[in-house]
Scaffold this motif. Structure first.
Motif, PDB file in Angstrom:
ATOM      1  N   MET A  87      46.946 -11.226   8.418  1.00  0.00           N
ATOM      2  CA  MET A  87      48.028 -12.205   8.323  1.00  0.00           C
ATOM      3  C   MET A  87      48.408 -12.460   6.859  1.00  0.00           C
ATOM      4  O   MET A  87      47.592 -12.290   5.950  1.00  0.00           O
ATOM      5  CB  MET A  87      47.624 -13.524   8.988  1.00  0.00           C
ATOM      6  N   THR A  88      49.639 -12.889   6.670  1.00  0.00           N
ATOM      7  CA  THR A  88      50.119 -13.296   5.347  1.00  0.00           C
ATOM      8  C   THR A  88      50.288 -14.810   5.370  1.00  0.00           C
ATOM      9  O   THR A  88      51.075 -15.348   6.145  1.00  0.00           O
ATOM     10  CB  THR A  88      51.465 -12.635   5.011  1.00  0.00           C
ATOM     11  N   ILE A  89      49.504 -15.484   4.525  1.00  0.00           N
ATOM     12  CA  ILE A  89      49.484 -16.946   4.542  1.00  0.00           C
ATOM     13  C   ILE A  89      49.798 -17.475   3.146  1.00  0.00           C
ATOM     14  O   ILE A  89      49.171 -17.071   2.166  1.00  0.00           O
ATOM     15  CB  ILE A  89      48.114 -17.498   4.982  1.00  0.00           C
ATOM     16  N   PHE A 120      45.597 -20.542  12.943  1.00  0.00           N
ATOM     17  CA  PHE A 120      46.505 -19.426  12.670  1.00  0.00           C
ATOM     18  C   PHE A 120      46.598 -18.458  13.848  1.00  0.00           C
ATOM     19  O   PHE A 120      47.661 -17.874  14.093  1.00  0.00           O
ATOM     20  CB  PHE A 120      46.088 -18.718  11.373  1.00  0.00           C
ATOM     21  N   ASP A 121      45.512 -18.311  14.592  1.00  0.00           N
ATOM     22  CA  ASP A 121      45.584 -17.510  15.819  1.00  0.00           C
ATOM     23  C   ASP A 121      46.535 -18.160  16.826  1.00  0.00           C
ATOM     24  O   ASP A 121      47.320 -17.466  17.496  1.00  0.00           O
ATOM     25  CB  ASP A 121      44.187 -17.364  16.440  1.00  0.00           C
ATOM     26  N   ASP A 156      41.913 -17.950   4.579  1.00  0.00           N
ATOM     27  CA  ASP A 156      41.193 -16.759   4.087  1.00  0.00           C
ATOM     28  C   ASP A 156      40.716 -15.889   5.245  1.00  0.00           C
ATOM     29  O   ASP A 156      40.802 -14.654   5.198  1.00  0.00           O
ATOM     30  CB  ASP A 156      39.998 -17.191   3.230  1.00  0.00           C
ATOM     31  N   VAL A 157      40.212 -16.533   6.302  1.00  0.00           N
ATOM     32  CA  VAL A 157      39.762 -15.779   7.483  1.00  0.00           C
ATOM     33  C   VAL A 157      40.957 -15.090   8.143  1.00  0.00           C
ATOM     34  O   VAL A 157      40.879 -13.930   8.569  1.00  0.00           O
ATOM     35  CB  VAL A 157      39.057 -16.720   8.480  1.00  0.00           C
ATOM     36  N   ALA A 158      42.098 -15.795   8.227  1.00  0.00           N
ATOM     37  CA  ALA A 158      43.296 -15.225   8.851  1.00  0.00           C
ATOM     38  C   ALA A 158      43.803 -14.022   8.061  1.00  0.00           C
ATOM     39  O   ALA A 158      44.284 -13.041   8.649  1.00  0.00           O
ATOM     40  CB  ALA A 158      44.385 -16.288   8.960  1.00  0.00           C
ATOM     41  N   PHE A 194      53.076 -16.723   7.565  1.00  0.00           N
ATOM     42  CA  PHE A 194      53.302 -18.166   7.649  1.00  0.00           C
ATOM     43  C   PHE A 194      53.304 -18.795   6.259  1.00  0.00           C
ATOM     44  O   PHE A 194      52.423 -18.502   5.431  1.00  0.00           O
ATOM     45  CB  PHE A 194      52.206 -18.836   8.490  1.00  0.00           C
ATOM     46  N   CYS A 195      54.281 -19.644   6.022  1.00  0.00           N
ATOM     47  CA  CYS A 195      54.325 -20.464   4.812  1.00  0.00           C
ATOM     48  C   CYS A 195      54.037 -21.891   5.263  1.00  0.00           C
ATOM     49  O   CYS A 195      54.836 -22.505   5.986  1.00  0.00           O
ATOM     50  CB  CYS A 195      55.691 -20.372   4.141  1.00  0.00           C
TER      51      CYS A 195
END
Length: 754
Positions: free
Chosen positions: A85-87, A46-47, A78-80, A59-60
């Motif tokens: 962030m929105t995951i 995600f980074d 979960d870490v992101a 991100f979807c």
């Protein structure tokens, strides 16, 4: 919100990325992930997406792959989220690994039935090894701990009976290997392997006999076979559980090095169950092992972290009624692990003794054990804080599996069953996909070999004029081969290459020596903190230094052994390239070289013994004042001194050690041992490479020549005998058709679309 599509195939280790409908450009970080296992890049995914999209944070993600990989994706998300962030994540399910493994194993059996194809397998060392590994059902689990952790109790709990001796004194002085065999019921078979006379006969074994064997000085290893009741029977897996001696509890110094090698093995990545004593942390030997674990965990991505399960045992010693907080104790243990270099440790609190008593035959319980069982059952059922799985980082998949086992409430709360399910999850997540990958690669190599040979024969479908021209080319090839094989210049150039240490291996040696010398300097700081010490205190520091140096020495030996294996592969690859160049395009893959296997470092290394002890030259003497006391300083001739006192001292001669001088002397001894090891390692690597080159030259002079001549004779026979030629061409086309259809089914078996 950015649309991300990820399709990860763990069976052939391929990944496809789509970012808002487009593939990432070549050269970007995501592109480099395409042929890497998900666990090597998922934690940075995600980074990288955010960097690639100029700081975007939403991100979807649609993930297509197996569920165990999706669980890792969830953890990374979960870490992101904690970073702002929105995951959103969605799983597109595919067929799981068990079915695929059954299918591919059937195909491997089918390949064996095709005689010509089976020859490609048998005559290719790498392909044959891939087949054997894919069919190998054994899964290695190593149980590692220092003294008093309850390790033997934990293993007995997994066995469902008190087989391994367990007491307050040191009990595991040898390596015990236990292979799961569900056919033996409640009995166990065992054999003792002596360091003097080798393996003995397999016989029925009892706890008393194991204790007797364990105490014999020449017992090198004990191999047991029986039902490990805690592990579910699985068609494709047979658990091999190894009970390793603690580093401070071994009759054989080599045992510690072997235990360390299990931890350091980043090639096979065996599962390590590391047992900690919840009420006793901070043992020096424990810290040595944890430092080694920490170094290993940072090397290989998520799998290197997943393969270490930290089981915190003896949780039944906690009493919440007396204010002992289980959660707080676990946080202290996490901090302890973090302080030893293990980042974000996943700990699993257990009561192995409670699990053992619950699984033991009730009729075999002693009066004391019945009392312990009743007390612990009451504690774990009445105290909500003693629900040990509630403190564990369990995935939803593990939780579902635990529910399906229909465990009693107290057995569930004891914690160990959850750890056993974690072992099952590791097998599903890594072992099965790795087996599939090895099988796929082995079959593909045999397929490529078969297609090349069939196509070579097909080339004989020519008219007479073309066959005459082909015959001329073969004659020229024979002459060229003879000239190249007979030249001393060619052989001498190969031998010259054999004297060069591979740069990668040379760099490993230099790096390791630098690390060791830095650690030695750090050890020296401890010596010089207090310039003078009593002989007893100085010896204690020396003992600690010797233990530390000995541990690092064994660690370095294991690192070098890994470097030797890597060098073997590198040199063989170089010689394989040389071999293919040598035999030209026509005979590019006639056969695999069979080169000598790596012989252990141990045979060329003397036993390491620093023998750091004080000698008479280290002990000096000085006058020391002691016992200060106040006495009257009055004199008869001075009335003003009647109430004055003065301090007087007694004097004695004491022995002391100049720590700076001592360490300068001992440091040379320590560093000398490490430099000697380094020189021996370099020499061994160079010698091994020279041997491999000589083996290759011998192969060219012996086996290749006969193979070459036989193949040329066969080709010439087919070219001159029309009937033989037509039969060979028909057989080759039939074989090509079979291989093409087989390849199609193989690819389909491992496809995510299946």
């Amino acid at each position: 919100m950015n649309k991300i599509y990820i399709e990860h195939n763990p069976f052939i280790v391929e990944t496809r990325f789509l970012i808002n409908g487009s593939e990432p450009s070549e050269g970007c970080r995501l592109s480099s992930y395409k042929e890497l296992r998900l666990q090597l890049w998922v934690e940075t995914l995600f980074d990288e997406l955010s960097r690639l999209l100029n700081g975007e944070l939403a991100f979807c993600v649609e993930f297509k792959g197996v569920e165990s990989d999706y669980m890792d994706m969830l953890e990374a998300a979960d870490v992101a989220r904690l970073k702002g962030m929105t995951i959103e994540l969605e799983l597109s399910r595919v067929k799981e690994v068990h079915h695929r493994l059954n299918v591919i194993q059937s195909m491997m059996e089918e390949a064996r039935q095709n005689q010509q194809f089976n020859d490609y397998i048998e005559n290719n060392e790498k392909v044959n090894r891939g087949f054997q590994e894919a069919f190998d059902r054994d899964f290695n689990l190593y149980v590692v701990a220092t003294m008093s952790s309850g390790k033997s109790t934990l293993i007995n709990a997994m066995l469902g009976q008190d087989l391994l001796p367990a007491a307050n004194e040191a009990t595991t002085a040898t390596i015990a290997q236990i292979t799961d065999d569900k056919t033996l019921g409640t009995s166990f078979m065992a054999r003792r392997i002596s360091s003097h006379i080798g393996p003995g006969e397999e016989i029925p074994v009892s706890s008393d006999l194991l204790k007797e064997w364990n105490q014999l000085e020449d017992t090198h290893q004990i191999e047991l076979r029986g039902n490990i009741v805690s592990i579910q029977e699985r068609e494709n897996v047979r658990l091999v559980l190894t009970d390793t001696p603690g580093p401070n509890n071994s009759q054989d110094g080599e045992h510690e090095r072997v235990t360390m090698s299990y931890i350091q093995d980043s090639q096979r990545n065996p599962l390590i169950l590391y047992v900690l004593n919840a009420s006793q942390l901070g043992i020096n030997d424990d810290q040595h092992l944890l430092r080694l674990v920490a170094q290993t965990m940072v090397r290989g991505g998520k799998q290197s972290k997943d393969r270490f399960i930290f089981a915190v045992n003896k949780m039944d010693n906690f009493d919440p009624e007396n204010g002992e907080n289980v959660g707080a104790a676990l946080e202290r243990i996490k901090s302890y692990l973090q302080n030893n270099g293990i980042q974000n440790p996943q700990v699993y609190p257990i009561s192995a003794n409670l699990t053992r008593l619950l699984r033991k035959n009730p009729d075999a319980l002693t009066r004391k054990e019945r009392g312990e069982l009743n007390t612990m059952t009451e504690l774990f059922l009445e105290e909500g804080s003693m629900n040990l799985p509630s403190y564990m980082p369990l995935t939803s998949r593990v939780s579902r599996t635990l529910e399906k086992r229909n465990l009693s409430r107290v057995l569930y709360r004891s914690g160990l069953p959850a750890v056993e399910v974690m072992i099952d999850e590791y097998i599903d997540k890594y072992t099965f996909p790795n087996r599939l990958k090895r099988a796929y690669e082995a079959l593909n190599q045999a397929i490529e070999k078969g297609m090349r040979e069939a196509e070579l024969t097909e080339q004989l479908d020519q008219d007479e004029r073309a066959l005459t021209h082909l015959n001329e080319q073969i004659t020229q090839l024979v002459q060229k081969r003879k000239e190249s094989a007979d030249t001393d210049v060619y052989k001498q150039s190969l031998r010259q290459k054999g004297k060069e240490l591979p740069p990668h291996i040379a760099a490993v040696f230099t790096q390791k020596l630098t690390q060791v010398l830095a650690a030695t300097r750090e050890q020296g700081n401890e010596f010089t903190k207090v310039p003078q010490q009593t002989p007893a205190d100085a010896q204690r520091l020396l003992d600690a230094a010797e233990r530390d140096a000995s541990f690092r020495y064994k660690e370095l030996i294991n690192e070098f052994e890994a470097a030797f294996r890597a060098a073997q592969v590198l040199i063989k690859d170089e010689l394989q390239v040389e071999y293919r160049r040598y035999i030209s395009e026509l005979f590019e893959d006639t056969r695999e070289l069979k080169l000598p296997l790596f012989q252990g470092l141990k045979e060329n290394m003397a036993d390491f013994s620093l023998n750091l002890s004080l000698n008479t030259n280290n002990i000096k003497k000085r006058e020391e004042s002691y016992n200060p006391r106040e006495v009257s300083d009055a004199t008869w001739w001075n009335p003003f001194s009647y109430f004055r006192t003065r301090t007087v001292w007694d004097y004695r001669t004491v022995e002391y050690v100049d720590m700076s001088e001592l360490w300068n002397e001992k440091r040379n001894e320590v560093e000398g041992n490490f430099r000697d090891l380094m020189d021996a390692a370099r020499k061994k690597t160079e010698t091994d490479k020279d041997r491999l080159v000589e083996s290759y030259i011998a192969f060219i002079e012996r086996e290749f020549n006969s193979k070459f001549d036989a193949l040329i004779a066969t080709l010439k026979e087919k070219m001159t005998d029309q009937e033989a030629r037509e039969a060979a061409i028909a057989e080759a086309r039939s074989q090509k058709s079979w291989i093409t259809e087989f390849k199609s089914r193989l690819d389909k078996t491992l496809s995510l679309q299946e």
